[in-house]
Scaffold this active site. Structure first.
Site, PDB file in Angstrom:
ATOM      1  N   SER A  18      10.307  11.758 -19.716  1.00  0.00           N
ATOM      2  CA  SER A  18      10.318  12.882 -18.761  1.00  0.00           C
ATOM      3  C   SER A  18       9.274  13.924 -19.141  1.00  0.00           C
ATOM      4  O   SER A  18       8.557  14.451 -18.280  1.00  0.00           O
ATOM      5  CB  SER A  18      11.696  13.558 -18.769  1.00  0.00           C
ATOM      6  OG  SER A  18      12.651  12.713 -18.216  1.00  0.00           O
ATOM      7  N   ASP A 311      20.791   8.498 -17.634  1.00  0.00           N
ATOM      8  CA  ASP A 311      20.101   7.240 -17.938  1.00  0.00           C
ATOM      9  C   ASP A 311      20.781   6.458 -19.069  1.00  0.00           C
ATOM     10  O   ASP A 311      20.377   5.335 -19.373  1.00  0.00           O
ATOM     11  CB  ASP A 311      18.645   7.516 -18.327  1.00  0.00           C
ATOM     12  CG  ASP A 311      17.832   7.980 -17.127  1.00  0.00           C
ATOM     13  OD1 ASP A 311      18.175   7.623 -15.983  1.00  0.00           O
ATOM     14  OD2 ASP A 311      16.851   8.723 -17.334  1.00  0.00           O
ATOM     15  N   LYS A 338      19.322   4.034  -8.972  1.00  0.00           N
ATOM     16  CA  LYS A 338      18.311   4.031 -10.030  1.00  0.00           C
ATOM     17  C   LYS A 338      17.428   2.784  -9.849  1.00  0.00           C
ATOM     18  O   LYS A 338      17.393   2.203  -8.774  1.00  0.00           O
ATOM     19  CB  LYS A 338      18.988   4.066 -11.398  1.00  0.00           C
ATOM     20  CG  LYS A 338      19.744   5.365 -11.665  1.00  0.00           C
ATOM     21  CD  LYS A 338      18.816   6.544 -11.743  1.00  0.00           C
ATOM     22  CE  LYS A 338      19.554   7.856 -11.923  1.00  0.00           C
ATOM     23  NZ  LYS A 338      18.680   9.014 -11.814  1.00  0.00           N
TER      24      LYS A 338
HETATM   25  C1  S3P Z   1      14.279  12.141 -14.593  1.00  0.00           C
HETATM   26  C2  S3P Z   1      15.454  12.504 -13.991  1.00  0.00           C
HETATM   27  C3  S3P Z   1      16.550  11.560 -13.739  1.00  0.00           C
HETATM   28  C4  S3P Z   1      16.406  10.292 -14.578  1.00  0.00           C
HETATM   29  C5  S3P Z   1      15.009   9.756 -14.567  1.00  0.00           C
HETATM   30  C6  S3P Z   1      14.037  10.778 -15.096  1.00  0.00           C
HETATM   31  C7  S3P Z   1      13.234  13.164 -14.770  1.00  0.00           C
HETATM   32  O1  S3P Z   1      16.518  11.189 -12.377  1.00  0.00           O
HETATM   33  O2  S3P Z   1      17.303   9.318 -14.134  1.00  0.00           O
HETATM   34  O3  S3P Z   1      14.933   8.594 -15.367  1.00  0.00           O
HETATM   35  O4  S3P Z   1      12.271  12.925 -15.541  1.00  0.00           O
HETATM   36  O5  S3P Z   1      13.344  14.229 -14.150  1.00  0.00           O
HETATM   37  P1  S3P Z   1      17.270  12.058 -11.249  1.00  0.00           P
HETATM   38  O6  S3P Z   1      16.554  13.331 -11.101  1.00  0.00           O
HETATM   39  O7  S3P Z   1      17.173  11.206 -10.009  1.00  0.00           O
HETATM   40  O8  S3P Z   1      18.677  12.220 -11.736  1.00  0.00           O
END
Ligand code: S3P
Length: 425
Positions: A18, A311, A338
């Protein structure tokens, strides 16, 4: 339950996915050269690097894990000459759309067959309200997205789902808007975007469940050390926690409190997990994590805990299958959208391995401890986190499992197999 498996040693996780995505995007919008050390070199983050290059940013690989990014400033991106390919990466497409929505040109973003099935309405709706023209397949809900950006107005947006991607997409669009933009979250989600923007000089104000971005004149470049990814660490936390007698140390892992839900749940199940040498790096809390395996017990996981471990649920399912008693996970409906429907993927894989488990519309239950049937064939459904969870189950149970499609692991954790082999040696 005693199993004859040895798990020990020290490992370093790859850079946080992220944070790596956000760093390339924001560095491209900064004035001057940014340095990003500890960058995750994997399929998803390389998709983001490719997108920013296509928009005119200078993204250079100094080494496998260090990027030098020459930013173009907030008004300096240029129209891409071709369709942008986000690959498997929802983060590239959704957060990237926030930037594209504000550019005075046309962008088309597509992805692989998995990404092209994922819902985009959640970003199309607020970005359209801000003034962008976005179309996509199936009534503008599915990729590819065709984004004609332009002048945006600031909005106040109440998110129907807790999603850091949606929040970040709207906040990035808000960088370019006339007036402030506020996002209201139903539950707190990861705040890496807010932390990074603040460190680059933007005014970000958090009040309760609302966060507001005030459009800055410019962003300062980054000099960033990306912490290890707790979502990658999750597989090793579960592996060590689930094997009584195991002991593992994971150095330099990001422990942002909005990402540590799995640590809290594993502790509740009876694992011993210590966060040592807690420190701040690049505006994020970082620690060395020590985990000791003990007999675990099933627990209840509540809806408000899900955003902090969204996740990590597939990995948690592995711990639950090996723990004594029932684990119930609710409020996790987001898992259905997902990289795969992770509820279906885990319930069907675990069932075929002889684990008693079942679905709820918004979650699942798992009854342990299970004797894992050897030699079964399970499908990752092209989802990296399902593939790694099943490999961890195989290692923790000491039972071979044939996993169909493990190549997808490279989207987030290309070194996974090597580290797994090391800690098992
Ligand atoms: C992420 C947010 C999450 C996560 C993804 C990465 C991010 O998704 O599942 O792997 O980097 O902001 P969501 O915002 O859909 O919950």
């Amino acid at each position: 339950m005693k199993r004859n498996i040895r798990i020990s040693g020290t490992a370093r996780m790859p850079g946080d996915k992220s944070i790596s995505h956000r760093a390339v995007m924001l560095a491209s919008l900064a004035e001057g050269e940014s340095r990003i050390r500890g960058f995750l070199h994997a399929g998803d983050t390389l998709s983001t690097a490719g997108m920013m290059r296509a928009l005119g940013a200078g993204v250079r690989e100094v080494s496998d894990t260090e990027l030098a990014v020459t930013g173009r400033g907030l008004r300096g991106l240029s129209e891409p000459g071709d369709v942008i390919d986000a690959g498997n990466s929802g983060t590239t497409m959704r957060i990237g759309a926030g930037i594209l929505a504000a550019q005075p040109f046309l962008s088309v973003v597509t992805g692989d067959p998995y990404l092209r099935r994922r819902p985009m309405q959640r970003i199309v709706e607020p970005l359209t309200r801000m003034g962008a023209a976005i179309s996509g397949r199936k009534g503008n809900t599915l990729p590819p997205l065709c984004i004609r950006g332009g002048k945006l107005s600031g909005i106040r947006y109440e998110m129907p789902v807790a999603s850091a991607q949606v929040k970040s997409s709207v906040l990035l669009a808000g960088l370019f808007a006339a007036g402030p933009t506020t996002v209201v979250e139903p539950l707190p989600s990861r705040d890496h975007t807010e932390r990074m923007l603040s460190s680059m000089g933007a005014k970000i104000v958090r009040e309760g469940n609302e966060v507001t971005v005030h459009p800055p004149d410019r962003l300062l470049p980054l000099s960033l050390d990306v912490p290890g990814d707790i979502s990658s660490a999750a597989f090793f936390l579960v592996l060590a926690a689930s094997v009584p007698g195991a002991g593992l140390r994971l150095d330099g892992v990001g422990v942002n409190p909005l990402r540590t839900g799995l640590v809290n749940v594993l502790r509740r199940m009876g694992a011993e997990i210590r966060l040592e040498s807690l420190r701040q790096e690049g505006g994020e809390p970082v620690a060395d994590i020590e985990v000791m395996g003990l007999d675990l017990a099933g627990v209840e996981v509540f809806p408000e805990e899900i955003p902090g471990m969204v996740d990590e649920v597939p990995a948690l399912c592995v711990a639950a299958a090996l723990a004594g008693g029932r684990t119930v996970i609710r409020g996790a409906g987001e898992l259905r959208v997902k990289e795969s429907d992770r509820i279906v993927a885990m319930v069907s894989a675990l069932s075929s391995l002889g684990v008693r488990c079942g679905e709820y519309p918004d979650g699942l239950w798992i009854e342990g401890p299970s004797r894992i049937a050897p030699g079964m064939r399970c499908d990752s459904r092209g989802d990296h986190r399902i593939a790694m969870s099943l490999q961890v189950l195989s290692a923790a149970a000491g039972v071979p499992i044939e996993i169909v499609d493990t190549e997808c692991i490279d989207t987030s954790f290309p070194g996974f197999r090597g580290i797994l082999a090391e800690v098992l040696a």
